[in-house]
Design a protein around this motif. Sequence first.
Motif, PDB file in Angstrom:
ATOM      1  N   ARG A  18       0.832  -1.209   0.000  1.00 46.51           N
ATOM      2  CA  ARG A  18       0.000   0.000   0.000  1.00 46.51           C
ATOM      3  C   ARG A  18       0.867   1.260   0.000  1.00 46.51           C
ATOM      4  O   ARG A  18       0.585   2.219  -0.716  1.00 46.51           O
ATOM      5  CB  ARG A  18      -0.931  -0.010   1.218  1.00 46.51           C
ATOM      6  CG  ARG A  18      -2.029  -1.064   1.149  1.00 46.51           C
ATOM      7  CD  ARG A  18      -2.849  -1.103   2.435  1.00 46.51           C
ATOM      8  NE  ARG A  18      -3.531   0.166   2.672  1.00 46.51           N
ATOM      9  CZ  ARG A  18      -4.706   0.496   2.152  1.00 46.51           C
ATOM     10  NH1 ARG A  18      -5.332  -0.360   1.361  1.00 46.51           N
ATOM     11  NH2 ARG A  18      -5.260   1.656   2.418  1.00 46.51           N
ATOM     12  N   PHE A  57      -6.587  -0.635  -3.493  1.00 50.08           N
ATOM     13  CA  PHE A  57      -7.367   0.611  -3.528  1.00 50.08           C
ATOM     14  C   PHE A  57      -8.429   0.482  -4.619  1.00 50.08           C
ATOM     15  O   PHE A  57      -8.130   0.672  -5.799  1.00 50.08           O
ATOM     16  CB  PHE A  57      -6.464   1.808  -3.822  1.00 50.08           C
ATOM     17  CG  PHE A  57      -5.426   2.067  -2.769  1.00 50.08           C
ATOM     18  CD1 PHE A  57      -5.732   2.771  -1.615  1.00 50.08           C
ATOM     19  CD2 PHE A  57      -4.130   1.601  -2.944  1.00 50.08           C
ATOM     20  CE1 PHE A  57      -4.762   3.015  -0.650  1.00 50.08           C
ATOM     21  CE2 PHE A  57      -3.152   1.827  -1.975  1.00 50.08           C
ATOM     22  CZ  PHE A  57      -3.474   2.535  -0.831  1.00 50.08           C
ATOM     23  N   ARG A  59     -10.826   2.358  -5.585  1.00 49.87           N
ATOM     24  CA  ARG A  59     -11.161   3.582  -6.343  1.00 49.87           C
ATOM     25  C   ARG A  59      -9.992   4.554  -6.293  1.00 49.87           C
ATOM     26  O   ARG A  59      -9.196   4.539  -5.347  1.00 49.87           O
ATOM     27  CB  ARG A  59     -12.389   4.270  -5.739  1.00 49.87           C
ATOM     28  CG  ARG A  59     -13.640   3.424  -5.673  1.00 49.87           C
ATOM     29  CD  ARG A  59     -14.774   4.192  -4.973  1.00 49.87           C
ATOM     30  NE  ARG A  59     -14.334   4.683  -3.672  1.00 49.87           N
ATOM     31  CZ  ARG A  59     -14.606   5.905  -3.199  1.00 49.87           C
ATOM     32  NH1 ARG A  59     -15.303   6.764  -3.919  1.00 49.87           N
ATOM     33  NH2 ARG A  59     -14.175   6.271  -2.012  1.00 49.87           N
ATOM     34  N   ASP A  62      -9.836   6.449  -3.122  1.00 45.15           N
ATOM     35  CA  ASP A  62      -9.205   5.773  -1.987  1.00 45.15           C
ATOM     36  C   ASP A  62      -7.704   6.039  -1.968  1.00 45.15           C
ATOM     37  O   ASP A  62      -7.102   6.211  -0.899  1.00 45.15           O
ATOM     38  CB  ASP A  62      -9.466   4.269  -2.055  1.00 45.15           C
ATOM     39  CG  ASP A  62     -10.949   3.937  -1.959  1.00 45.15           C
ATOM     40  OD1 ASP A  62     -11.669   4.632  -1.216  1.00 45.15           O
ATOM     41  OD2 ASP A  62     -11.382   2.989  -2.644  1.00 45.15           O
ATOM     42  N   THR A  65      -7.163   9.617  -0.846  1.00 46.33           N
ATOM     43  CA  THR A  65      -7.314   9.706   0.607  1.00 46.33           C
ATOM     44  C   THR A  65      -6.022   9.277   1.288  1.00 46.33           C
ATOM     45  O   THR A  65      -5.548   9.939   2.223  1.00 46.33           O
ATOM     46  CB  THR A  65      -8.471   8.806   1.081  1.00 46.33           C
ATOM     47  OG1 THR A  65      -9.687   9.291   0.525  1.00 46.33           O
ATOM     48  CG2 THR A  65      -8.585   8.822   2.605  1.00 46.33           C
ATOM     49  N   ALA A  66      -5.438   8.181   0.821  1.00 48.69           N
ATOM     50  CA  ALA A  66      -4.202   7.686   1.415  1.00 48.69           C
ATOM     51  C   ALA A  66      -3.045   8.660   1.205  1.00 48.69           C
ATOM     52  O   ALA A  66      -2.213   8.852   2.098  1.00 48.69           O
ATOM     53  CB  ALA A  66      -3.857   6.315   0.839  1.00 48.69           C
ATOM     54  N   GLU A 118     -13.966  15.354  -4.014  1.00 50.00           N
ATOM     55  CA  GLU A 118     -14.268  14.273  -3.072  1.00 50.00           C
ATOM     56  C   GLU A 118     -14.433  14.844  -1.661  1.00 50.00           C
ATOM     57  O   GLU A 118     -13.755  14.437  -0.728  1.00 50.00           O
ATOM     58  CB  GLU A 118     -13.144  13.220  -3.101  1.00 50.00           C
ATOM     59  CG  GLU A 118     -13.007  12.504  -4.412  1.00 50.00           C
ATOM     60  CD  GLU A 118     -14.113  11.472  -4.617  1.00 50.00           C
ATOM     61  OE1 GLU A 118     -14.830  11.156  -3.653  1.00 50.00           O
ATOM     62  OE2 GLU A 118     -14.255  10.990  -5.746  1.00 50.00           O
ATOM     63  N   SER A 121     -15.292  12.346   1.157  1.00 49.68           N
ATOM     64  CA  SER A 121     -14.137  11.561   1.578  1.00 49.68           C
ATOM     65  C   SER A 121     -13.195  12.411   2.426  1.00 49.68           C
ATOM     66  O   SER A 121     -12.632  11.936   3.412  1.00 49.68           O
ATOM     67  CB  SER A 121     -13.374  11.021   0.368  1.00 49.68           C
ATOM     68  OG  SER A 121     -14.177  10.118  -0.352  1.00 49.68           O
TER      69      SER A 121
END
Length: 199
Positions: A18, A57, A59, A62, A65-66, A118, A121
């Motif tokens: 990740r 991930f 999407r 996602d 966001t990370a 987003e 999110s």
Amino acid sequence: MGYHGWRGNPPGTENEARRRIVEAATACINRIGLAKINLSDIAIEAGVTRQTVYRYFPRLADILTAVAEAGAEEFAERMELHLASFATPEEAAVESVVWAVRTIPQEPYMSLLLRAGETDSFTAGVTSPLSFSLGARILGNLPVNWRAVGVTTDADLRSLAEILMRLFISFLRHPSTPPLTDDQMRAIVRRWIGPALRG
């Protein structure tokens, strides 16, 4: 093996995988910009297939966001440094809201979700338990006397951090018309938050 196998150097753990994908996404954002980035670009940068990226991930949001979360620690350090120049709990709290509202839209990574549309999110990330704990840590490290105004426990600091973070999210997501100046925003926050933080 290169493209399909992490350029011949597969990660040892899920967390490392990740992290590498997030680093690849960050490199892509820096090189081609947020507006043009897609999962294929990230996969190529990481040396894996799109399916591998999807595994970690589902999407693009996602991944963004990370990436934003990865930038949170550095952002927190700069915020803490800025707030350290304010001598009272009231002024430190007021300035935390104003600084966040003015700084986050200019952040290369923290603002990703806002710029990508987003906002839900983004809100979910900022209102997570981890974010509240980070906010409490920032407040607790400031050279102000929180105990003098009744903020005496870790739970108190965390709940104060939560209120301040929810406040700056509101200003970010729903700005005033016409936009508030920094001094106008300070006046509003001081008027309604200040009385709770005066000794």
